[in-house]
Write a protein that holds these residues in place. Structure first.
Motif, PDB file in Angstrom:
ATOM      1  N   TYR A  32       0.776  -1.094   0.100  1.00 32.39           N
ATOM      2  CA  TYR A  32       0.354   0.478  -0.210  1.00 32.39           C
ATOM      3  C   TYR A  32       0.922   1.330  -0.075  1.00 32.39           C
ATOM      4  O   TYR A  32       1.720   1.543   0.675  1.00 32.39           O
ATOM      5  CB  TYR A  32      -0.543  -0.062   1.658  1.00 32.39           C
ATOM      6  CG  TYR A  32      -0.170   0.330   2.616  1.00 32.39           C
ATOM      7  CD1 TYR A  32       0.532   1.063   3.273  1.00 32.39           C
ATOM      8  CD2 TYR A  32       0.303  -1.073   3.437  1.00 32.39           C
ATOM      9  CE1 TYR A  32       0.885   1.276   4.278  1.00 32.39           C
ATOM     10  CE2 TYR A  32       1.296  -0.850   4.657  1.00 32.39           C
ATOM     11  CZ  TYR A  32       1.369   0.061   4.612  1.00 32.39           C
ATOM     12  OH  TYR A  32       2.251   0.124   6.042  1.00 32.39           O
ATOM     13  N   LEU A  33       0.137   2.116  -0.531  1.00 32.95           N
ATOM     14  CA  LEU A  33       0.726   3.593  -0.433  1.00 32.95           C
ATOM     15  C   LEU A  33       0.623   4.512   1.052  1.00 32.95           C
ATOM     16  O   LEU A  33      -0.638   3.967   1.808  1.00 32.95           O
ATOM     17  CB  LEU A  33       0.130   4.485  -1.366  1.00 32.95           C
ATOM     18  CG  LEU A  33       1.078   4.422  -2.641  1.00 32.95           C
ATOM     19  CD1 LEU A  33       0.391   5.073  -3.623  1.00 32.95           C
ATOM     20  CD2 LEU A  33       2.127   4.802  -3.311  1.00 32.95           C
ATOM     21  N   PRO A  34       1.582   5.153   1.548  1.00 31.35           N
ATOM     22  CA  PRO A  34       1.125   5.720   2.895  1.00 31.35           C
ATOM     23  C   PRO A  34       0.341   6.276   3.004  1.00 31.35           C
ATOM     24  O   PRO A  34      -0.623   6.165   4.053  1.00 31.35           O
ATOM     25  CB  PRO A  34       2.469   6.365   3.116  1.00 31.35           C
ATOM     26  CG  PRO A  34       3.735   6.017   2.037  1.00 31.35           C
ATOM     27  CD  PRO A  34       3.232   5.415   1.210  1.00 31.35           C
ATOM     28  N   SER A  35      -0.450   6.734   1.805  1.00 27.38           N
ATOM     29  CA  SER A  35      -1.855   7.772   2.228  1.00 27.38           C
ATOM     30  C   SER A  35      -2.833   6.984   2.200  1.00 27.38           C
ATOM     31  O   SER A  35      -4.096   7.798   2.260  1.00 27.38           O
ATOM     32  CB  SER A  35      -1.393   8.687   0.598  1.00 27.38           C
ATOM     33  OG  SER A  35      -2.193   7.731  -0.212  1.00 27.38           O
ATOM     34  N   SER A  36      -2.813   5.682   1.870  1.00 26.12           N
ATOM     35  CA  SER A  36      -4.097   4.907   1.599  1.00 26.12           C
ATOM     36  C   SER A  36      -4.281   4.089   2.879  1.00 26.12           C
ATOM     37  O   SER A  36      -5.424   3.570   3.342  1.00 26.12           O
ATOM     38  CB  SER A  36      -3.905   3.926   0.706  1.00 26.12           C
ATOM     39  OG  SER A  36      -3.464   4.243  -0.190  1.00 26.12           O
ATOM     40  N   SER A  87       0.093  20.400 -10.894  1.00 25.59           N
ATOM     41  CA  SER A  87      -0.866  19.423 -10.290  1.00 25.59           C
ATOM     42  C   SER A  87      -1.968  19.620  -9.674  1.00 25.59           C
ATOM     43  O   SER A  87      -2.026  20.869  -9.478  1.00 25.59           O
ATOM     44  CB  SER A  87       0.101  18.205  -9.818  1.00 25.59           C
ATOM     45  OG  SER A  87      -1.339  17.574  -9.015  1.00 25.59           O
ATOM     46  N   THR A  88      -3.158  19.509 -10.465  1.00 25.83           N
ATOM     47  CA  THR A  88      -4.681  19.684  -9.556  1.00 25.83           C
ATOM     48  C   THR A  88      -5.368  18.794  -9.231  1.00 25.83           C
ATOM     49  O   THR A  88      -6.614  19.426  -8.991  1.00 25.83           O
ATOM     50  CB  THR A  88      -5.672  19.934 -11.273  1.00 25.83           C
ATOM     51  OG1 THR A  88      -5.525  19.906 -11.889  1.00 25.83           O
ATOM     52  CG2 THR A  88      -4.965  21.904 -11.544  1.00 25.83           C
ATOM     53  N   ALA A  89      -4.966  17.707  -9.090  1.00 22.91           N
ATOM     54  CA  ALA A  89      -5.381  16.735  -8.713  1.00 22.91           C
ATOM     55  C   ALA A  89      -6.286  16.879  -6.905  1.00 22.91           C
ATOM     56  O   ALA A  89      -5.257  17.629  -6.256  1.00 22.91           O
ATOM     57  CB  ALA A  89      -4.760  15.300  -8.603  1.00 22.91           C
ATOM     58  N   ASN A  90      -7.188  16.318  -6.717  1.00 25.80           N
ATOM     59  CA  ASN A  90      -7.472  16.952  -5.133  1.00 25.80           C
ATOM     60  C   ASN A  90      -6.672  15.639  -4.174  1.00 25.80           C
ATOM     61  O   ASN A  90      -7.011  14.637  -4.700  1.00 25.80           O
ATOM     62  CB  ASN A  90      -8.797  16.624  -4.974  1.00 25.80           C
ATOM     63  CG  ASN A  90      -9.457  16.724  -3.782  1.00 25.80           C
ATOM     64  OD1 ASN A  90      -8.283  17.342  -2.792  1.00 25.80           O
ATOM     65  ND2 ASN A  90     -10.557  16.069  -3.560  1.00 25.80           N
ATOM     66  N   MET A  91      -5.910  15.411  -3.552  1.00 24.41           N
ATOM     67  CA  MET A  91      -5.396  14.377  -2.525  1.00 24.41           C
ATOM     68  C   MET A  91      -5.052  13.563  -3.223  1.00 24.41           C
ATOM     69  O   MET A  91      -5.237  12.657  -2.681  1.00 24.41           O
ATOM     70  CB  MET A  91      -6.353  14.118  -1.195  1.00 24.41           C
ATOM     71  CG  MET A  91      -7.078  15.565  -0.127  1.00 24.41           C
ATOM     72  SD  MET A  91      -5.622  15.793   0.495  1.00 24.41           S
ATOM     73  CE  MET A  91      -4.648  14.451   1.461  1.00 24.41           C
ATOM     74  N   GLU A  92      -4.213  13.861  -4.776  1.00 21.60           N
ATOM     75  CA  GLU A  92      -3.441  12.558  -5.166  1.00 21.60           C
ATOM     76  C   GLU A  92      -2.119  12.056  -4.727  1.00 21.60           C
ATOM     77  O   GLU A  92      -1.920  11.867  -3.056  1.00 21.60           O
ATOM     78  CB  GLU A  92      -2.282  13.264  -6.035  1.00 21.60           C
ATOM     79  CG  GLU A  92      -1.589  11.980  -7.260  1.00 21.60           C
ATOM     80  CD  GLU A  92      -2.734  11.970  -8.041  1.00 21.60           C
ATOM     81  OE1 GLU A  92      -3.097  10.904  -8.199  1.00 21.60           O
ATOM     82  OE2 GLU A  92      -3.019  12.727  -9.025  1.00 21.60           O
ATOM     83  N   PRO A  93      -2.944  10.530  -4.609  1.00 23.64           N
ATOM     84  CA  PRO A  93      -2.523   9.573  -3.386  1.00 23.64           C
ATOM     85  C   PRO A  93      -1.099   9.587  -2.796  1.00 23.64           C
ATOM     86  O   PRO A  93      -0.035   9.246  -2.542  1.00 23.64           O
ATOM     87  CB  PRO A  93      -3.284   8.273  -3.147  1.00 23.64           C
ATOM     88  CG  PRO A  93      -4.112   8.300  -4.405  1.00 23.64           C
ATOM     89  CD  PRO A  93      -4.422   9.928  -5.041  1.00 23.64           C
ATOM     90  N   PHE A  94      -0.179   9.401  -5.029  1.00 21.46           N
ATOM     91  CA  PHE A  94       1.450   9.402  -5.362  1.00 21.46           C
ATOM     92  C   PHE A  94       1.595  10.215  -6.011  1.00 21.46           C
ATOM     93  O   PHE A  94       1.795  12.119  -5.374  1.00 21.46           O
ATOM     94  CB  PHE A  94       1.893   8.142  -5.434  1.00 21.46           C
ATOM     95  CG  PHE A  94       3.643   8.264  -5.390  1.00 21.46           C
ATOM     96  CD1 PHE A  94       4.334   8.371  -4.400  1.00 21.46           C
ATOM     97  CD2 PHE A  94       3.394   8.411  -7.062  1.00 21.46           C
ATOM     98  CE1 PHE A  94       5.559   8.056  -4.465  1.00 21.46           C
ATOM     99  CE2 PHE A  94       5.122   8.813  -7.695  1.00 21.46           C
ATOM    100  CZ  PHE A  94       6.110   8.502  -5.957  1.00 21.46           C
TER     101      PHE A  94
END
Length: 404
Positions: free
Chosen positions: A149-153, A279-286
Motif C-alpha cells: 500500500y501507499l502510505p496515503s492509503s 498538478s490540480t488533483a485533489n489529494m493525489e495518493p502519489f
C-alpha cells in the motif's frame, strides 16, 4: 537475473481498470522485476493495450454491459462472480504454483478474493489509493496474504478494518508482516527525457485523466484569468476514461495557446518541450506524473493539500504551492513564475535532484522481495495460507532478508 533457488511460479494478475494510469505504470514496473526473478505473470484485463510491450501475458475478459459499471448492491457481486469464472479458468490453465494478485484495491478486485479464498490460493493486494470503509473490503483485507500500500492509503485501510474487527485487535492486525509500504519509482529505461526549454518563456504542462477529482477545471479557470496575449503556452495531455461511474470533467476548448492531446504516444517529447508542470488533483495518493515531471527538470506547481508530494517538496525551494481547488491562487502563482522565470529554473533543478531518490530498481525492491518470500512459503505450506504458521514463516524470512 533469475533466482535458481526459486521454482518458476505463475501469478495471475487482475487488472480491472479500463484505462492507463499511474498505478498501472507502477504495477508494470513491479511485474518487470518479478519476471527477472523467474515468475510468469498472466494478466486478466479490460485494457490489453495497457500491457503492450510488458513482461506479462495479457488475457481479456468479457463483461455484460449492464453490470460493467455497477459498484454496489447485488449487481456488483454478480459482476465479480462472473469475472471469477475467467480467473478460475486461468487458474486451471496455469496449474499448481499459482498465486493471485489484485492491482487496484479490494473493491475493484473482489473476484480475486472469491477464487483465492475458495481454492486456498495466495492473495497479493495492491492498494494505490483510498478504499471504502465497508465490511466487504474489511473482510478482504483480513484475508489477503500480502497487502502492498501507499502510505496515503493507510487511514482508509484502518477505517475499513474497523468495520470487521474490534479496535483492540486493529493494532495487532496492522502489525502483521503482510503489510508492506510501497514507494513508487521510475524504471531506468523509462526515465523521462530532460526538458529542452531554455526557461526564457513559460510553457505549462498538465497530464492526467479527465476524472473530476483530477481538477482540470482548476487549470482552465486559472488560464482564463490571463489576458489573451499573456496566456502561457500550455500542453494538456489527457485520458478520457470509459466505463466509469465517476464524474468526468469537460475538456477546456476556448483557451488561447492551449493545445490538447488525448493519450499521446509521444508524451515524453511533449513534456520535454515544457518547463512548468501543474498538478490540480485533489489529494493525489502519489502522483507519478509529478515525479516524472521532476525527473524531466520541470518546475513543479502543486496544491498545498497534505498529499504525498506536498509533504516532500518545500514551497519556494523545490516547488510552488497554491491553495487547493483555488484557480485564482493558481493564476497568481503562474503569473509570478511568468514574471520570474529564472526562479522556475532553480526550483526545477531542486526537484530534479530529489527525483533521483525514486529509481524503480531500488524503490520496488522490498515489494518484489516480499512477494517472492510469500510465494516461496506458500508453496511449502499451502494448507496454512490463512493461519498463523505461514505468517510466522514469512516474518522470520523477511527479518533475515533485512526487510523489517
Amino acid at each position: 537475473m533469475i533466482d535458481p533457488t526459486l521454482p518458476r511460479k505463475k501469478i495471475i494478475l487482475f487488472d480491472g481498470i479500463a484505462y492507463h494510469g499511474g498505478s498501472k505504470v507502477a504495477t508494470r514496473n513491479i511485474v518487470a522485476q518479478l519476471s527477472e526473478l523467474g515468475f510468469t505473470i498472466h494478466v486478466l484485463t479490460r485494457d490489453p493495450a495497457s500491457w503492450k510491450g510488458s513482461n506479462a501475458i495479457p488475457h481479456c475478459f468479457a463483461e455484460f454491459r449492464c453490470l460493467a459499471s455497477q459498484e454496489d448492491g447485488v449487481a456488483f457481486y454478480l459482476k465479480h462472480l462472473w469475472i471469477s469464472l475467467f480467473i478460475l479458468a486461468l487458474v486451471m490453465r496455469c496449474g499448481r504454483g499459482t498465486s493471485l494478485m489484485g492491482t487496484s484495491g479490494p473493491g475493484v478486485d473482489l473476484s480475486v478474493y472469491f477464487v483465492g479464498y475458495c481454492f486456498s490460493l495466495p492473495i497479493i493486494q495492491f492498494v494505490h489509493g483510498p478504499v471504502s470503509a465497508s465490511r466487504t473490503i474489511g473482510r478482504c483485507l483480513t484475508i489477503a496474504n500480502l497487502i502492498i500500500y501507499l502510505p496515503s492509503s493507510m487511514d482508509s485501510i484502518k477505517n475499513a478494518l474497523k468495520t470487521v474487527i474490534p479496535p483492540s485487535v486493529l493494532k495487532k492486525e496492522l502489525s502483521r508482516s503482510a503489510y508492506i509500504i510501497m514507494k513508487n519509482g521510475i524504471a531506468e529505461e523509462n526515465w523521462p527525457s530532460p526538458s529542452t526549454s531554455d526557461f526564457t518563456k513559460p510553457h505549462v504542462f498538465w497530464a492526467a485523466s479527465l476524472l473530476r477529482w483530477k481538477g482540470i477545471s482548476i487549470l482552465s479557470g486559472a488560464l482564463s484569468r490571463f489576458d489573451q496575449h499573456q496566456v502561457p503556452y500550455t500542453t494538456l495531455c489527457y485520458i478520457n476514461p470509459k466505463s466509469t461511474r465517476h464524474e468526468i470533467s469537460r475538456l477546456p476548448l476556448h483557451i488561447y495557446r492551449l493545445r490538447r492531446r488525448e493519450n499521446p504516444e509521444n508524451l515524453d517529447d511533449l513534456r520535454s518541450a515544457c518547463n512548468i508542470f501543474v498538478s490540480t488533483a485533489n489529494m493525489e495518493p502519489f502522483g507519478l506524473s509529478i515525479l516524472e515531471a521532476m525527473a524531466a527538470g520541470l518546475c513543479i506547481v502543486i496544491p498545498n493539500d497534505g498529499a504525498y508530494w506536498d509533504t516532500i517538496l518545500v514551497d519556494g525551494e523545490s516547488c510552488i504551492k497554491y491553495r487547493p481547488g483555488d484557480s485564482v491562487d493558481l493564476y497568481a502563482k503562474l503569473h509570478f513564475l511568468k514574471k520570474n522565470i529564472a526562479k522556475a529554473k532553480s526550483l526545477a533543478n531542486a526537484s530534479q535532484a530529489i527525483s533521483l531518490q525514486y529509481k524503480a530498481a531500488e524503490t520496488y525492491k522490498p515489494v518484489v522481495s516480499g512477494i517472492a518470500h510469500l510465494i516461496k512459503h506458500a508453496d511449502v505450506s499451502r494448507r496454512y495460507l490463512h493461519t498463523g504458521r505461514l505468517e510466522k514463516n514469512l516474518r522470520n524470512d523477511r527479518q533475515k532478508a533485512g526487510l523489517q
